[in-house]
Each structure stands twice: as structure tokens, then as C-alpha cells.
Enzyme design. Structure first.
Site, PDB file in Angstrom:
ATOM      1  N   GLU A  21       0.824  -1.230   0.000  1.00  0.00           N
ATOM      2  CA  GLU A  21       0.000   0.000   0.000  1.00  0.00           C
ATOM      3  C   GLU A  21       0.850   1.269   0.000  1.00  0.00           C
ATOM      4  O   GLU A  21       0.325   2.363   0.169  1.00  0.00           O
ATOM      5  CB  GLU A  21      -0.930   0.026   1.222  1.00  0.00           C
ATOM      6  CG  GLU A  21      -1.978  -1.079   1.288  1.00  0.00           C
ATOM      7  CD  GLU A  21      -1.479  -2.288   2.061  1.00  0.00           C
ATOM      8  OE1 GLU A  21      -0.270  -2.339   2.381  1.00  0.00           O
ATOM      9  OE2 GLU A  21      -2.285  -3.184   2.339  1.00  0.00           O
ATOM     10  N   ALA A  22       2.159   1.120  -0.128  1.00  0.00           N
ATOM     11  CA  ALA A  22       3.086   2.263  -0.053  1.00  0.00           C
ATOM     12  C   ALA A  22       3.197   2.781   1.382  1.00  0.00           C
ATOM     13  O   ALA A  22       3.306   3.987   1.618  1.00  0.00           O
ATOM     14  CB  ALA A  22       2.676   3.383  -1.018  1.00  0.00           C
ATOM     15  N   LYS A  23       3.207   1.837   2.322  1.00  0.00           N
ATOM     16  CA  LYS A  23       3.358   2.196   3.739  1.00  0.00           C
ATOM     17  C   LYS A  23       4.697   2.866   4.003  1.00  0.00           C
ATOM     18  O   LYS A  23       4.835   3.688   4.895  1.00  0.00           O
ATOM     19  CB  LYS A  23       3.258   0.938   4.618  1.00  0.00           C
ATOM     20  CG  LYS A  23       1.923   0.259   4.567  1.00  0.00           C
ATOM     21  CD  LYS A  23       1.903  -1.001   5.403  1.00  0.00           C
ATOM     22  CE  LYS A  23       2.679  -2.161   4.842  1.00  0.00           C
ATOM     23  NZ  LYS A  23       2.161  -2.742   3.596  1.00  0.00           N
ATOM     24  N   ASN A  45      10.015 -11.296   2.852  1.00  0.00           N
ATOM     25  CA  ASN A  45       8.913 -11.289   1.874  1.00  0.00           C
ATOM     26  C   ASN A  45       8.424  -9.864   1.647  1.00  0.00           C
ATOM     27  O   ASN A  45       7.792  -9.560   0.648  1.00  0.00           O
ATOM     28  CB  ASN A  45       7.746 -12.183   2.335  1.00  0.00           C
ATOM     29  CG  ASN A  45       7.291 -11.889   3.754  1.00  0.00           C
ATOM     30  OD1 ASN A  45       7.954 -11.177   4.498  1.00  0.00           O
ATOM     31  ND2 ASN A  45       6.173 -12.466   4.142  1.00  0.00           N
ATOM     32  N   HIS A  48       9.839  -2.675   1.024  1.00  0.00           N
ATOM     33  CA  HIS A  48       9.470  -1.272   1.202  1.00  0.00           C
ATOM     34  C   HIS A  48      10.389  -0.428   0.348  1.00  0.00           C
ATOM     35  O   HIS A  48      11.605  -0.557   0.422  1.00  0.00           O
ATOM     36  CB  HIS A  48       9.632  -0.843   2.662  1.00  0.00           C
ATOM     37  CG  HIS A  48       8.720  -1.574   3.592  1.00  0.00           C
ATOM     38  ND1 HIS A  48       7.368  -1.408   3.574  1.00  0.00           N
ATOM     39  CD2 HIS A  48       8.961  -2.486   4.548  1.00  0.00           C
ATOM     40  CE1 HIS A  48       6.820  -2.174   4.488  1.00  0.00           C
ATOM     41  NE2 HIS A  48       7.765  -2.844   5.092  1.00  0.00           N
ATOM     42  N   ARG A 149       8.287 -25.878  17.234  1.00  0.00           N
ATOM     43  CA  ARG A 149       9.253 -25.878  18.339  1.00  0.00           C
ATOM     44  C   ARG A 149      10.459 -26.801  18.199  1.00  0.00           C
ATOM     45  O   ARG A 149      11.503 -26.517  18.717  1.00  0.00           O
ATOM     46  CB  ARG A 149       8.557 -26.144  19.703  1.00  0.00           C
ATOM     47  CG  ARG A 149       7.601 -25.039  20.072  1.00  0.00           C
ATOM     48  CD  ARG A 149       6.541 -25.534  20.979  1.00  0.00           C
ATOM     49  NE  ARG A 149       5.813 -26.601  20.301  1.00  0.00           N
ATOM     50  CZ  ARG A 149       5.057 -27.500  20.906  1.00  0.00           C
ATOM     51  NH1 ARG A 149       4.954 -27.488  22.210  1.00  0.00           N
ATOM     52  NH2 ARG A 149       4.406 -28.411  20.230  1.00  0.00           N
ATOM     53  N   GLY A 332       9.214  -9.002  -8.385  1.00  0.00           N
ATOM     54  CA  GLY A 332       9.052  -8.421  -9.719  1.00  0.00           C
ATOM     55  C   GLY A 332       7.792  -8.874 -10.434  1.00  0.00           C
ATOM     56  O   GLY A 332       7.552  -8.523 -11.584  1.00  0.00           O
ATOM     57  N   ARG A 333       6.973  -9.675  -9.743  1.00  0.00           N
ATOM     58  CA  ARG A 333       5.747 -10.185 -10.396  1.00  0.00           C
ATOM     59  C   ARG A 333       4.765  -9.044 -10.665  1.00  0.00           C
ATOM     60  O   ARG A 333       4.625  -8.144  -9.836  1.00  0.00           O
ATOM     61  CB  ARG A 333       5.028 -11.186  -9.471  1.00  0.00           C
ATOM     62  CG  ARG A 333       5.732 -12.495  -9.311  1.00  0.00           C
ATOM     63  CD  ARG A 333       4.966 -13.409  -8.381  1.00  0.00           C
ATOM     64  NE  ARG A 333       5.048 -13.005  -6.986  1.00  0.00           N
ATOM     65  CZ  ARG A 333       4.466 -13.650  -5.978  1.00  0.00           C
ATOM     66  NH1 ARG A 333       3.754 -14.727  -6.209  1.00  0.00           N
ATOM     67  NH2 ARG A 333       4.595 -13.228  -4.739  1.00  0.00           N
ATOM     68  N   GLY A 445       2.218  10.975  -5.404  1.00  0.00           N
ATOM     69  CA  GLY A 445       3.495  10.666  -6.038  1.00  0.00           C
ATOM     70  C   GLY A 445       4.455  10.144  -4.985  1.00  0.00           C
ATOM     71  O   GLY A 445       4.187  10.242  -3.783  1.00  0.00           O
TER      72      GLY A 445
HETATM   73  P1  IMP Z   1       4.801 -15.506   1.754  1.00  0.00           P
HETATM   74  O1  IMP Z   1       4.649 -14.420   2.771  1.00  0.00           O
HETATM   75  O2  IMP Z   1       6.052 -15.394   0.952  1.00  0.00           O
HETATM   76  O3  IMP Z   1       4.593 -16.858   2.360  1.00  0.00           O
HETATM   77  O4  IMP Z   1       3.603 -15.337   0.684  1.00  0.00           O
HETATM   78  C1  IMP Z   1       2.228 -15.534   1.044  1.00  0.00           C
HETATM   79  C2  IMP Z   1       1.339 -14.563   0.281  1.00  0.00           C
HETATM   80  O5  IMP Z   1       1.577 -13.250   0.754  1.00  0.00           O
HETATM   81  C3  IMP Z   1       1.597 -14.519  -1.214  1.00  0.00           C
HETATM   82  O6  IMP Z   1       0.369 -14.259  -1.876  1.00  0.00           O
HETATM   83  C4  IMP Z   1       2.508 -13.322  -1.385  1.00  0.00           C
HETATM   84  O7  IMP Z   1       2.421 -12.749  -2.671  1.00  0.00           O
HETATM   85  C5  IMP Z   1       1.936 -12.408  -0.316  1.00  0.00           C
HETATM   86  N1  IMP Z   1       2.922 -11.447   0.205  1.00  0.00           N
HETATM   87  C6  IMP Z   1       3.924 -11.685   1.062  1.00  0.00           C
HETATM   88  N2  IMP Z   1       4.594 -10.567   1.345  1.00  0.00           N
HETATM   89  C7  IMP Z   1       3.990  -9.590   0.670  1.00  0.00           C
HETATM   90  C8  IMP Z   1       4.204  -8.179   0.590  1.00  0.00           C
HETATM   91  O8  IMP Z   1       5.088  -7.596   1.221  1.00  0.00           O
HETATM   92  N3  IMP Z   1       3.357  -7.507  -0.233  1.00  0.00           N
HETATM   93  C9  IMP Z   1       2.339  -8.107  -0.902  1.00  0.00           C
HETATM   94  N4  IMP Z   1       2.105  -9.404  -0.851  1.00  0.00           N
HETATM   95  C10 IMP Z   1       2.916 -10.145  -0.062  1.00  0.00           C
END
Ligand code: IMP
Length: 455
Positions: A21-23, A45, A48, A149, A332-333, A445
Site C-alpha cells: 500500500e506504499a506504507k 517477503n 518497502h 518448536r 518483480g511479479r 506521487g
Molecule cells: P509468503 O509471505 O512469501 O509466504 O507469501 C504468502 C502470500 O503473501 C503470497 O500471496 C505473497 O504474494 C503475499 N505477500 C507476502 N509478502 C507480501 C508483501 O510484502 N506484499 C504483498 N504481498 C505479499
């Protein structure tokens, strides 16, 4: 919202959609008025992006606020940490001339992501007929080991090489066996008939050799030595900082709709990515929060699989993707794009106790004849206004739209609410009304200056 609002000592920034969301921009703005910025969930994952003095920084693990020289950045216990990734991000800052000595704290209780977690993540995705579309960063498997655990390793354990070696001697053969069995099954499984060539390293049996385990222990003990100056009991630090009158800013990774408990399960991440994760993920009581800023895009995006009622799988979706540069920071998806979903955001604002909205990327919607907001769902012929708890029900929901006039004017130069086209103001007012929260900030922007603070 005013970045200069000094009344809140304890603030949380949370995404109210499916992440991205552009946090980062909001955290950056608010960091000016906070002393400590804390990450408490997720891992590499997250992505930012912050534009800073002409540089574009992409962080996955470091709190975004670290670019401010007065800020201490905390990676709290709820984060899962890939040590090489973290060291690389610290190195990027060094190279940009940003001094972070004494300004990064890493919880000794945070769990460590190992290469076998990444293999397991990819393998699970390949071996199922219903992939989640994970980032492949080993996040889910690492959290699984944490709650299971037996096989979890925490950052503090990297500091004792002999202990680490003992733990890996116990864990790696098990992982290797399990991954090996899973890999052969995945390779032959109906979902993936041709995957035999892509078996990951850790499933070949080789890594459980004594030499490989010693190497892994030595590599991660070395990471531990490099990270040692930053490793701390961050729970104690946060409580002390609060008692000393410091201002704390919590930065949530991902978005509420990806929350493992409250999101669109199973198409979620493996942590609590709403404010619900703050307390357990940092050891700091969420009841001390004085302000929760809910960040939304002026539309909706999602990466990975799962239901998305307002998705625009057409030229409008392409238009938003192109103008919003909607491609994943980490992978990059291309992101899936769609209209703003007020049903979903009303729900996430509620579970996150949001006080106000920050509406991002409003400029992306310029040029459209008409914009739409989802105000309810049609579920099997019945109109519902509540967000379903079950992803499979959500999959059957059709959006009920309210259509509003669009605007042609580009917004990148607008700095005052009154200078926005009246259609854009009307759109913001309607979002605010439907979600039930005031709009405290509008972004037009990526730069700091491209921000409007309604009076
Ligand atoms: P994981 O967190 O890599 O296990 O991915 C689980 C789901 O969360 C997938 O649909 C990812 O595309 C999504 N996801 C994980 N991290 C982000 C993020 O920072 N932004 C948007 N989607 C995310």
C-alpha cells in the site's frame, strides 16, 4: 494526519489491503517525529521502497525509518530473519554513506530463515494443486518451525557455534529426508509432472553430510558474529525507551488481508500482518498505541493467488498497473489490479483499530472517465455488506459497484486538497464515508512533497 502531529507517542502504520500500500512513504514521513521504528512481523517477503535524496532504497528487513539519522530501527521478535539479506541491507546503507552504528537492534528471539526453509517454500508451492503464490523466501516454513518448536533456531543461538552445530546436526538430516521425500512426490505428482529437474539442493541427500552441516553451522555462526553488535533483548529495550518518553512507531509488513488469522486464509502470509501481531511480535503492549494509521491505495492490488472480488482483468487493470508501476518489489511479479473495495477496508480498519486513512497513489487514477468503488458483494444472489471469513465464500462474491465520475487532470503537482479536481475530492469523500474514517493524508506521487494533508 499530520506528520508533525506530536500528540501521539506510540503509533502504528498498517496496510488495510493485500500489502504494497506504499506504507514506506508514510513511515518515512512519520519517522521525522519518532525516535524508534519497529518491524514486528514477516521477513524478507516484505518490500518497502523509499525515495531518499535521489536514491531509491528497497528494504525487506530493515525498518524504513532507519534512513533518518535520529531513528533507532528495531527488528523485533516476531520477524523471521535471513541473516545474509539483513547484512546486505546494512551494507547498502554503509555504501550510501548512512551511518547506522548503534541504530539497528535485532531481537535475539527472532527466528532465523535457513536455506532449507526457502527450498521447502518453493517445493511446497510446486507440489500443490493450489499454490499460494508465495514470495519463495522461506517465510511460511520458518514460522512453521517456530510454532512447531522442534526445529526452530533463534537469532540468539547463532552466537554459540558449538550449540548451533549441535542443533543443525539434529535438524538438517530430518529436513533433508523430509524434503527428499516431498520432492520426489512433487516431481511425480499430478500438479507438476515435469518438475524432477528442479529438485532443491536440500532434498538431494547431500546436505545432511557431516561436511555440509559443519559448513552451514560455520556460515551462520559467522553471520551471528557479524550481527552480534546489533543483537539485543528488544522487548526490554522497547519498554525502557517508552518509559524514557521516546516516541515509538510500529511498521507493519504486508497488509491485513494477508493476516494468517484475519486475512483470506489460506491465501495469506504466515504472520499476523494486522495490528493484532504487534503485541506478540514485539512484546510491547498494543494497548499503549495512541494512533493507528491505516494505509490504502486509491485502488486495490494483490500479488499471488487468492480471491480478489474487484480485480480488473482487462484494459483498466492494465492501465492501473502501468501507471502505478504495479510490479512486486521482492519478486518483480506483475500485481493484480482492481477497484477500491470498501467492504474489505471497512473490515480491516475495524480489526486494526485504524483511526484514519492515508490514501496513496491517487494520481494513478487520473485520465479515467469513470471510477468505481465496491460497496457490497453479491453472494449467490444475496447482497452482503460484511467481509466473509472464508476465502472460498469470497471467491463466489461479485462486487456491487458505485460508479463515480473520473477526472482527467494529472495530480502529481497538487499540494492542497482544494486544488484537486472536484471529482477526485468526491471520490475521497465517498471512500472516507464508506470506510467510516477520516482521510488524514493523500499521496499523489512517491516524493515526500507529493503529499496532501487535508485541513
Ligand atoms: P509468503 O509471505 O512469501 O509466504 O507469501 C504468502 C502470500 O503473501 C503470497 O500471496 C505473497 O504474494 C503475499 N505477500 C507476502 N509478502 C507480501 C508483501 O510484502 N506484499 C504483498 N504481498 C505479499
Amino acid at each position: 494526519m499530520r506528520p508533525t502531529d506530536l500528540s501521539s507517542r506510540c503509533t502504528c502504520v498498517v496496510g488495510l489491503q493485500w500489502g504494497d500500500e506504499a506504507k514506506g512513504k508514510i513511515v518515512d514521513l512519520l519517522s521525522q517525529e519518532h525516535d524508534v521504528v519497529i518491524r514486528f512481523n514477516g521477513g524478507a517477503n516484505a518490500g518497502h521502497t523509499v525515495v531518499w535524496n535521489g536514491h531509491t532504497f528497497k528494504f525487506s528487513l530493515l525498518p524504513t525509518g532507519i534512513l533518518h539519522s535520529h531513528v533507532v530501527g528495531v527488528i523485533a521478535n516476531g520477524v523471521v530473519v535471513s541473516p545474509p539479506q539483513l547484512l546486505q541491507e546494512i551494507e547498502t546503507l554503509h555504501k550510501a554513506g548512512i551511518d547506522v552504528r548503534g541504530r539497528i537492534l535485532l531481537s535475539d528471539r527472532a527466528h532465523v530463515v535457513f536455506p532449507y526453509h526457502q527450498d521447502e517454500d518453493r517445493l511446497r508451492e510446486k507440489g500443490t494443486a493450489q499454490p499460494i503464490g508465495t514470495t519463495g523466501r522461506g517465510i511460511g516454513p520458518c514460522y512453521q518451525d517456530k510454532v512447531g518448536r522442534n526445529y526452530g533456531i533463534r537469532v540468539g543461538e547463532l552466537l554459540d557455534e558449538a550449540h548451533l552445530e549441535r542443533r543443525l546436526r539434529e535438524i538438517v538430516p530430518h529436513k533433508s529426508r523430509w524434503l527428499g521425500a516431498f520432492a520426489s512426490q512433487a516431481a511425480c505428482g499430478p500438479a507438476n509432472p515435469s518438475r524432477a529437474d528442479t529438485l532443491p539442493t536440500w532434498s538431494s541427500g547431500e546436505p545432511s553430510s557431516d561436511k555440509a552441516i559443519l559448513e552451514l553451522a560455520s556460515t551462520y555462526a559467522d553471520y551471528g558474529r557479524q550481527l552480534q553488535p546489533w543483537i539485543r533483548d528488544t522487548v526490554r529495550f522497547l519498554h525502557q525507551a517508552y518509559q524514557q518518553g521516546k516516541r515509538l512507531l510500529f511498521e507493519t509488513a504486508q497488509g491485513c488481508l494477508l493476516d494468517v488469522d484475519h486475512g483470506t486464509y489460506p491465501f495469506v502470509t504466515s504472520s499476523n500482518s494486522s495490528t493484532t501481531g504487534l503485541w506478540s511480535g514485539s512484546g510491547f503492549p498494543a494497548r499503549y498505541l495512541e494512533r493507528v494509521v491505516g494505509v490504502v491505495k486509491a485502488y486495490t492490488t494483490r500479488v499471488g493467488a487468492g480471491p480478489f472480488p474487484t480485480e480488473l482483468d482487462n484494459h483498466l487493470g492494465d492501465y492501473i498497473r502501468r501507471r502505478g508501476k504495479e510490479y512486486g518489489t521482492v519478486t518483480g511479479r506483475p500485481r493484480r489490479c482492481g477497484w477500491f473495495d470498501a467492504v474489505a477496508v471497512r473490515y480491516t480498519a475495524q480489526i486494526s483499530a485504524a483511526d484514519e486513512l492515508a490514501v496513496m497513489l491517487l494520481d494513478v487514477l487520473s485520465g479515467l472517465d469513470e471510477v468505481a468503488i465496491c460497496v457490497a458483494y453479491d453472494l449467490d444472489g444475496e447482497r452482503i455488506a460484511e467481509f466473509p471469513s472464508d476465502a472460498h465464500l469470497l471467491l463466489r462474491c461479485r462486487p456491487v459497484y458505485e460508479r463515480l465520475p473520473g477526472w482527467k487532470q494529472e495530480l502529481a503537482q497538487v499540494r492542497q486538497l482544494a486544488d484537486l479536481p472536484k471529482e477526485a475530492r468526491q471520490y475521497l469523500d465517498r471512500i472516507s464515508e464508506l470506510v467510516g474514517l477520516p482521510v488524514g493524508c493523500v499521496s499523489v506521487g512517491p516524493d515526500r512533497e507529493q503529499t496532501i494533508f487535508p485541513p
